[in-house]
Scaffold this motif. Structure first.
Motif, PDB file in Angstrom:
ATOM      1  N   UNK A 176      13.570 -11.397   7.133  1.00  0.00           N
ATOM      2  CA  UNK A 176      13.096 -12.779   7.104  1.00  0.00           C
ATOM      3  C   UNK A 176      13.492 -13.488   8.396  1.00  0.00           C
ATOM      4  N   UNK A 177      12.907 -14.643   8.594  1.00  0.00           N
ATOM      5  CA  UNK A 177      13.232 -15.411   9.795  1.00  0.00           C
ATOM      6  C   UNK A 177      14.702 -15.816   9.807  1.00  0.00           C
ATOM      7  N   UNK A 178      15.233 -16.123   8.625  1.00  0.00           N
ATOM      8  CA  UNK A 178      16.643 -16.498   8.521  1.00  0.00           C
ATOM      9  C   UNK A 178      17.548 -15.318   8.872  1.00  0.00           C
ATOM     10  N   UNK A 179      17.167 -14.118   8.403  1.00  0.00           N
ATOM     11  CA  UNK A 179      17.961 -12.931   8.716  1.00  0.00           C
ATOM     12  C   UNK A 179      17.925 -12.615  10.208  1.00  0.00           C
ATOM     13  N   UNK A 180      16.768 -12.769  10.817  1.00  0.00           N
ATOM     14  CA  UNK A 180      16.652 -12.518  12.256  1.00  0.00           C
ATOM     15  C   UNK A 180      17.527 -13.491  13.043  1.00  0.00           C
ATOM     16  N   UNK A 181      17.533 -14.737  12.609  1.00  0.00           N
ATOM     17  CA  UNK A 181      18.347 -15.741  13.279  1.00  0.00           C
ATOM     18  C   UNK A 181      19.831 -15.422  13.125  1.00  0.00           C
ATOM     19  N   UNK A 182      20.217 -14.987  11.919  1.00  0.00           N
ATOM     20  CA  UNK A 182      21.613 -14.632  11.677  1.00  0.00           C
ATOM     21  C   UNK A 182      22.005 -13.402  12.483  1.00  0.00           C
ATOM     22  N   UNK A 183      21.115 -12.410  12.540  1.00  0.00           N
ATOM     23  CA  UNK A 183      21.409 -11.194  13.294  1.00  0.00           C
ATOM     24  C   UNK A 183      21.592 -11.491  14.776  1.00  0.00           C
ATOM     25  N   UNK A 184      20.799 -12.408  15.286  1.00  0.00           N
ATOM     26  CA  UNK A 184      20.856 -12.725  16.712  1.00  0.00           C
ATOM     27  C   UNK A 184      22.200 -13.333  17.101  1.00  0.00           C
ATOM     28  N   UNK A 185      22.900 -13.941  16.151  1.00  0.00           N
ATOM     29  CA  UNK A 185      24.144 -14.659  16.458  1.00  0.00           C
ATOM     30  C   UNK A 185      25.397 -13.897  16.047  1.00  0.00           C
ATOM     31  N   UNK A 186      25.295 -12.592  15.825  1.00  0.00           N
ATOM     32  CA  UNK A 186      26.461 -11.817  15.410  1.00  0.00           C
ATOM     33  C   UNK A 186      27.392 -11.535  16.596  1.00  0.00           C
ATOM     34  N   UNK A 187      28.687 -11.498  16.291  1.00  0.00           N
ATOM     35  CA  UNK A 187      29.702 -11.199  17.305  1.00  0.00           C
ATOM     36  C   UNK A 187      30.482  -9.955  16.893  1.00  0.00           C
TER      37      UNK A 187
END
Length: 409
Positions: free
Chosen positions: A156-167
């Motif tokens: 989902x768009x939310x998952x993609x956004x969360x994945x992009x901000x992983x550290x």
């Protein structure tokens, strides 16, 4: 082989020499009968008597759920828990200032943007970075751009956004996720290179973090270095070995679980270890058919990339009783033999030119495969020839006989 019987039979009945016929037919039949008998020598752990199948293996997320999130990130482990994983597997490295963190590779190039943040240190060992430097890196954007499993489209768009901000997460953060969800923990531990400040203390530092953040009975302790010392310090740890050994050696080392590649284990070995209360975890199993074989073989757990897929499998794919298996291949062989015999009879019938009905009249011919003489191959075939007198109104001479003309119809 049934399909191959068509050209074999055709050429068999056209051959003039018996030697060639015997050679071709003999070779074909020998291969055919060998294939017919192959099932007798085949073995599968999923061919077993009814009621003997054990429980399904527990699923341990390989670096979390790497098909749904960037590997070795908090998002990945949370996804693994949501998908029904009973354990979490990861890889631990010690930072230059002594903070255990999660990283599989020896460098940071593949799973972080280290080339952008520290362009002059791209190929440096991951353990040579401080924890503060590691926190400056993005550990998720690579997953979206490279799409290692071809699954980004399903997020989902939310998952993609969360994945992009992983550290890059620390071991402590990872253990907190496992502690909250009550999941097992399995991790490998990389020894820092020579000259690292913690090259001799990395096991002590890691063990201290483990004891501070999780019930150690949830931890499958895989590192083999100083195992006896670790066991003495914390006997609640589930000592896990990455190598096969004799029952006596494993028992003396307090080993309660084996973590092995699936290709190195058999059903007999798994059963032998289980009889001595030594569980077997197989890695990395992500395909349903391979998971089915591990289940039938009696593996207690598997490490997988696809928890969200394997958790939905309620029964092994190839499970059948010996009687069902025998019936299956006997019927298959019988159908194959019937078709092959029918093909040979058909070609024998056609090549011998036996009578058959075409439309409303009976004809005698050699069929569509009739042989043509080579000397006629370059001329037109005349379907029918009628000889009749020339009816043109030309004066006839008493001395000139009427010659018949040949016309093609």
């Amino acid at each position: 082989m049934a399909v191959l019987s068509w050209p074999i039979a055709l050429h068999f009945f056209r051959m003039n020499k018996k030697v060639h016929q015997v050679t071709v037919l003999g070779l074909y039949l020998s291969v055919l009968f060998s294939l017919y008998l192959v099932p007798l020598g085949m073995y599968s752990p999923c061919i077993k008597e009814a009621g003997t199948l054990g429980p399904p293996p527990a699923l341990i997320g390989h670096r979390g759920a790497p098909m749904l999130a960037p590997e070795n990130t908090l998002m990945s482990f949370e996804k693994a828990v949501e998908a029904g994983g009973e354990g979490l597997e990861t890889d631990v490295t010690i930072s230059y200032d002594g903070v255990p963190f999660l990283m599989h590779d020896s460098t940071l190039r593949r799973t972080t943007n280290v080339a952008e943040v520290f362009p002059n240190r791209t190929y440096l060992d991951a353990s040579m970075f401080t924890w503060a430097e590691l926190q400056q890196l993005n550990a998720g954007s690579w997953f979206l751009s490279r799409d290692p499993f071809g699954t980004v489209w399903s997020l989902s768009e939310a998952d993609c956004s969360q994945a992009h901000n992983q550290s890059v997460p620390s071991l402590a953060q990872f253990l907190q996720v496992a502690a909250r969800s009550g999941r097992l923990v399995l991790f490998d531990l990389r020894r820092p290179p020579y000259g690292h400040p913690y090259s001799r203390l990395y096991i002590n530092v890691t063990l201290q973090v483990v004891q501070a953040h999780i019930n150690t009975s949830q931890v499958l302790w895989l590192p083999s270095e100083d195992r006896e010392l670790v066991q003495a310090v914390d006997p609640d740890l589930q000592q896990t070995s990455g190598e096969k050994a004799s029952i006596q050696e494993l028992t003396d080392g307090h080993i309660t679980r084996l973590n092995l590649h699936y290709s190195t284990m058999s059903q007999q070995q798994i059963s032998k270890y289980q009889s001595e209360n030594i569980s077997t975890n197989l890695y990395v199993i992500s395909q349903p058919w391979l998971f089915s074989l591990a289940w039938c073989a009696g593996a207690q757990s598997v490490t997988t990339n696809s928890i969200h897929i394997l958790s939905n499998i309620k029964k092994p794919l190839f499970l059948m009783t010996p009687e069902e298996y025998s019936l299956m291949w006997i019927l298959t062989d019988a159908v194959s033999a019937f078709l092959i015999i029918a093909v040979f009879i058909f070609h024998w019938w056609r090549e011998r030119g036996l009578p058959f009905w075409s439309g409303s009249r009976q004809t005698q011919e050699n069929g569509p495969y009739s042989k043509f003489r080579t000397e006629l191959s370059d001329v037109w075939s005349i379907s029918s020839v009628n000889v009749r007198p020339d009816l043109r109104s030309t004066p006839s001479s008493p001395s000139t006989p009427h010659l018949p003309t040949i016309t093609e119809e």
